[in-house]
Design a protein around this motif. Structure first.
Motif, PDB file in Angstrom:
ATOM      1  N   ALA A 235      -5.643  30.539  11.839  1.00 63.59           N
ATOM      2  CA  ALA A 235      -5.552  31.837  11.178  1.00 63.59           C
ATOM      3  C   ALA A 235      -6.317  31.844   9.860  1.00 63.59           C
TER       4      ALA A 235
ATOM      5  N   ALA B 210     -10.002  32.105  10.737  1.00 59.51           N
ATOM      6  CA  ALA B 210     -10.305  33.460  11.208  1.00 59.51           C
ATOM      7  C   ALA B 210     -10.279  34.457  10.053  1.00 59.51           C
TER       8      ALA B 210
ATOM      9  N   LEU C  21     -13.440  34.269  18.618  1.00 55.54           N
ATOM     10  CA  LEU C  21     -12.271  34.441  17.759  1.00 55.54           C
ATOM     11  C   LEU C  21     -11.072  34.977  18.534  1.00 55.54           C
ATOM     12  N   GLN C  22     -11.337  35.874  19.477  1.00 51.38           N
ATOM     13  CA  GLN C  22     -10.238  36.401  20.282  1.00 51.38           C
ATOM     14  C   GLN C  22      -9.660  35.333  21.204  1.00 51.38           C
TER      15      GLN C  22
ATOM     16  N   LEU D 120      -7.015  35.403  17.756  1.00 51.21           N
ATOM     17  CA  LEU D 120      -7.149  36.511  16.805  1.00 51.21           C
ATOM     18  C   LEU D 120      -7.149  37.832  17.572  1.00 51.21           C
TER      19      LEU D 120
ATOM     20  N   TYR E  97      -5.631  42.779  11.717  1.00 53.33           N
ATOM     21  CA  TYR E  97      -5.707  41.613  12.607  1.00 53.33           C
ATOM     22  C   TYR E  97      -4.414  40.807  12.508  1.00 53.33           C
TER      23      TYR E  97
ATOM     24  N   PHE F  21      -2.646  37.016  14.228  1.00 52.78           N
ATOM     25  CA  PHE F  21      -2.887  35.774  14.967  1.00 52.78           C
ATOM     26  C   PHE F  21      -1.551  35.333  15.553  1.00 52.78           C
TER      27      PHE F  21
ATOM     28  N   VAL G   9      -2.426  38.580   9.848  1.00 51.41           N
ATOM     29  CA  VAL G   9      -3.525  38.063   9.035  1.00 51.41           C
ATOM     30  C   VAL G   9      -3.946  39.104   7.998  1.00 51.41           C
TER      31      VAL G   9
END
Length: 211
Positions: A102, A105, A139-140, A144, A183, A185, A190
């Motif tokens: 996290a 990201a 990232l996904q 994320l 966003y 995580f 986040v």
């Protein structure tokens, strides 16, 4: 007339005064000097083992059962403590890993905002679009997740309202514009989303016509 003399015995009778102790010599040589064969060792007396059961008194049996129950309880307690320890270690390890992901990201959220603005203006094309799509996809995959879109109910725990209006077209506080994507995580927030919120406003009453 002379009396005949009796010959004295070679060895005095047992128990006779002045008797000398006899010396017994045992031949323990393994090889018989006469036959030259190896002598077999003398057979040892075998221990006799009976199959008769050992009778244990009620008091001894009760004591043994008590000790067995105590040892069993100790073993079960140690097993449970070890299982809890393993779960705690694995949970702490997952928390550390997720926090590290996290944090990484979170450092890239500004880049994601630039990519989203470029896409909104039609500037996300060619090689730049391919790199941007790969970054977003990576990232996904790590966990994320973006959130916030127009029309969803306003949630103050994940939405930050920066604009406010009213309208009879909504039933309650509703997100009518997303100014910055939020966003999360996993279950960790986040960054909250910056949104415009519209509250419900009752429609004005219709004036009755004058008769």
């Amino acid at each position: 007339m002379t009396e005949p003399r009796h010959a004295a015995p070679d060895h005095p009778a047992p128990g006779t005064p002045g008797e000398e102790p006899q010396v017994v010599v045992r031949d323990r040589r393994r090889i018989d000097p006469e036959s030259g064969e190896v002598r077999q060792p003398e057979a040892e007396t075998a221990e006799v083992v009976t199959d008769e059961p050992v009778v244990v008194g009620d008091d001894v049996a009760a004591e043994l059962k008590t000790q067995l129950d105590e040892r069993t309880a100790d073993l079960q307690r140690l097993t449970a403590e070890y299982a809890n320890y393993r779960k705690r270690v694995e949970r702490d390890r997952d928390v550390v890993i997720n926090n590290a992901k996290a944090q990484v990201a979170g450092e890239l959220l500004a880049v994601l905002d630039d990519i989203e603005r470029a896409a909104a203006h039609g500037d996300l094309t060619g090689a730049f679009k391919a790199v941007a799509d790969k970054l977003v996809s990576t990232l996904q995959k790590t966990g994320l997740e973006p959130f916030a879109h127009e029309g969803e109910a306003f949630d103050p725990s994940v939405h930050e309202a920066v604009q406010h209006s009213t309208s009879p077209d909504v039933d309650g506080p509703t997100v009518t514009a997303v100014l910055r994507r939020g966003y999360r995580f996993g279950e960790k927030l986040v960054r909250p989303a910056l949104v415009a919120v519209t509250d419900h406003e009752p429609a004005p009453a219709v004036a009755e016509e004058n008769s």
